[in-house]
Design an enzyme around this catalytic site. Structure first.
Site, PDB file in Angstrom:
ATOM      1  N   TYR A  82      -7.069  -2.741   8.533  1.00  0.00           N
ATOM      2  CA  TYR A  82      -6.148  -3.548   9.344  1.00  0.00           C
ATOM      3  C   TYR A  82      -6.872  -4.744  10.028  1.00  0.00           C
ATOM      4  CZ  TYR A  82      -2.285  -0.160   9.464  1.00  0.00           C
ATOM      5  OH  TYR A  82      -1.259   0.547   8.975  1.00  0.00           O
TER       6      TYR A  82
ATOM      7  N   ARG B 288      -3.132   4.789   6.535  1.00  0.00           N
ATOM      8  CA  ARG B 288      -3.009   4.029   5.494  1.00  0.00           C
ATOM      9  C   ARG B 288      -4.127   4.624   4.439  1.00  0.00           C
ATOM     10  NH1 ARG B 288      -0.009  -0.354   7.054  1.00  0.00           N
ATOM     11  NH2 ARG B 288       1.098  -0.612   4.892  1.00  0.00           N
TER      12      ARG B 288
ATOM     13  N   GLN C 295      -0.494   7.468   0.102  1.00  0.00           N
ATOM     14  CA  GLN C 295       0.204   6.093  -0.328  1.00  0.00           C
ATOM     15  C   GLN C 295       1.626   6.634  -0.721  1.00  0.00           C
ATOM     16  OE1 GLN C 295      -2.290   4.683  -3.334  1.00  0.00           O
ATOM     17  NE2 GLN C 295      -3.026   2.939  -1.922  1.00  0.00           N
TER      18      GLN C 295
ATOM     19  N   ASP D  10       4.104   6.001   2.262  1.00  0.00           N
ATOM     20  CA  ASP D  10       3.969   5.009   3.152  1.00  0.00           C
ATOM     21  C   ASP D  10       4.996   4.032   3.334  1.00  0.00           C
ATOM     22  OD1 ASP D  10       2.856   2.725   4.493  1.00  0.00           O
ATOM     23  OD2 ASP D  10       1.012   2.420   3.257  1.00  0.00           O
TER      24      ASP D  10
ATOM     25  N   SER E 145       4.553   0.442   3.815  1.00  0.00           N
ATOM     26  CA  SER E 145       4.606  -0.730   2.675  1.00  0.00           C
ATOM     27  C   SER E 145       5.538  -0.829   1.839  1.00  0.00           C
ATOM     28  CB  SER E 145       3.241   0.012   1.890  1.00  0.00           C
ATOM     29  OG  SER E 145       2.004   0.050   2.267  1.00  0.00           O
TER      30      SER E 145
END
Ligand code: NAD
Length: 363
Positions: free
Chosen positions: A223, A117, A122, A125, A128
């Site tokens: 996390y 992450r 991004q 991802d 997500s």
């Protein structure tokens, strides 16, 4: 490079790994794309749309890189070509046997849930993008089940108070659930063990619930980490009081590689009002509610507990569109001069590549 898109075979899976818009871009970049007939139909993408985008229709398993959503079935593993690459959400950490079989067939496997992450990753991802779909859909599911309106209504037949929604776990899915419940006019609160999310919860117009003695459990990579036994006991007591006021609880709490934390006990469910609804997005990893059963609705003391395991598949057009964009960004990262060129010094390649050259690469 030839890129293949098979039709997903898992029951209930309606997504497809690449969509026509993205296929057109890949073709423009000089790749060939072969799509299995009917691969996109359940997501709203016809064979004609793929053909117009420049794909051919045929056996996707003849490709150099096969793009999937779900893990391959045994029959699909049998079709995988030696030396070819396979990209998808394979949950490699909990599917050691599958990973071993793919290594044996000398397939190079990329398991996208392992993407780090980091800012650089991004655009790739998938966790997500698919969590965005799940968080949104969880709230719609709750709104369709709870015996109330979400918004406050002032009508000739009286004034109706708004629904109260509590979102447990304010990661990607949780924040999307908060935003969706707010758009529907509910009074929303959010709770998480990472204090960093307080501002994000509040910026969406929700209240951040804080325990008297704040538990802080920020782990690595943004996390959460597991709570100590004492912290968890205090969290359960706090949440048992919080869920009493909620018409809807959407729970999304997870800790990578571990069973989902239990946040709502049987006793806490018994303290809720009849007609309340819990949508537990952690059902697949054991559930945030003690009574959750994956994909099977449970009614206990008048409270409905839903544990849907694949909500993104119920929003297949947009979920596929986002997934396809993620996959194309991932491929762009790996492809140099029209071919896959693996650089194992690169964090993204190292983290996602689980089989190569006949070996399992996961530590
Ligand atoms: P996740 O699915 O692992 O967990 C969901 C949420 O549950 C998290 O917010 C977590 O803190 C919370 N949680 C865990 N244990 C809990 C407990 N006992 N009680 C209450 N809540 C608990 O999380 P995610 O949605 O995948 O996001 C993880 C993090 O990664 C977030 O900080 C997110 O912003 C970040 N992120 C970064 C990038 C990037 O920079 N590329 C991309 C996406 C997400």
């Amino acid at each position: 490079m030839k890129i293949g898109v098979p039709k997903e075979t898992l029951a209930g899976e309606r997504r497809v790994a690449l969509v026509p818009d993205i296929v057109a871009k890949l073709v423009k970049d000089g790749h060939q794309v072969v799509v299995e007939p009917g691969a996109g139909v359940a997501a709203g993408f016809t064979d004609d749309a793929f053909r117009t985008a420049g794909a051919s229709l045929g056996d996707a398993w003849t490709a150099d890189v096969v793009c999937k959503v779900q893990k391959p079935s045994p029959a699909e593993v049998g079709k995988a070509r030696e030396g070819a690459a396979l990209v998808g959400l394979f949950q490699a950490a909990t599917n050691a046997e599958l990973v071993g079989q793919l290594a044996k067939r000398r397939v190079t496997t990329f398991s996208l849930e392992r993407l780090p992450r980091i800012t650089r990753a991004q655009a790739m991802d998938v966790l997500s993008s698919q969590a965005t779909a799940a968080g949104y859909k969880a709230v719609l599911l709750a709104a369709g089940t709870v015996p109330k309106f979400f918004p406050m209504l002032v009508t000739a037949a009286g004034t109706l108070s708004p629904a109260r929604v509590l979102v447990l776990g304010a990661g990607v899915a949780g924040l999307q659930a908060i935003a969706t419940a707010r758009r529907l006019g509910a009074i929303v609160s959010g709770f998480d063990v990472r204090p960093a999310v307080k501002e994000q919860v509040e910026s969406l117009g929700a209240k951040f619930l804080a325990m008297e003695e704040q538990v802080q459990a920020e782990g690595t990579g943004g996390y959460a980490k597991e709570l100590s036994e004492d912290q968890h006991r205090r969290e359960l007591e706090f949440l048992a009081r919080a869920v009493k006021d909620a018409d809807v609880v959407v729970s999304t709490a997870a800790i990578p590689g571990k069973r989902a934390p239990v946040l709502v006990t049987r006793a806490a469910v018994e303290g809720m009002r009849p007609g309340s609804v819990i949508v537990d997005l952690a059902a697949e990893t054991g559930g945030n509610c003690e009574l959750t059963q994956a994909d099977t609705p449970v009614v206990h003391h008048g409270v409905t507990i839903l544990g849907p395991v694949n909500l993104p598949a119920t929003l297949p057009l947009h979920a596929s569109q986002m997934y396809a964009r993620n996959v194309a960004s991932f491929l762009a990262h790996l492809v140099k001069d029209g071919k896959l060129q693996l650089d194992f010094a690169d964090e993204i390649t190292r983290a996602t590549c689980v089989t190569h050259d006949g070996k399992v690469l996961m530590s």
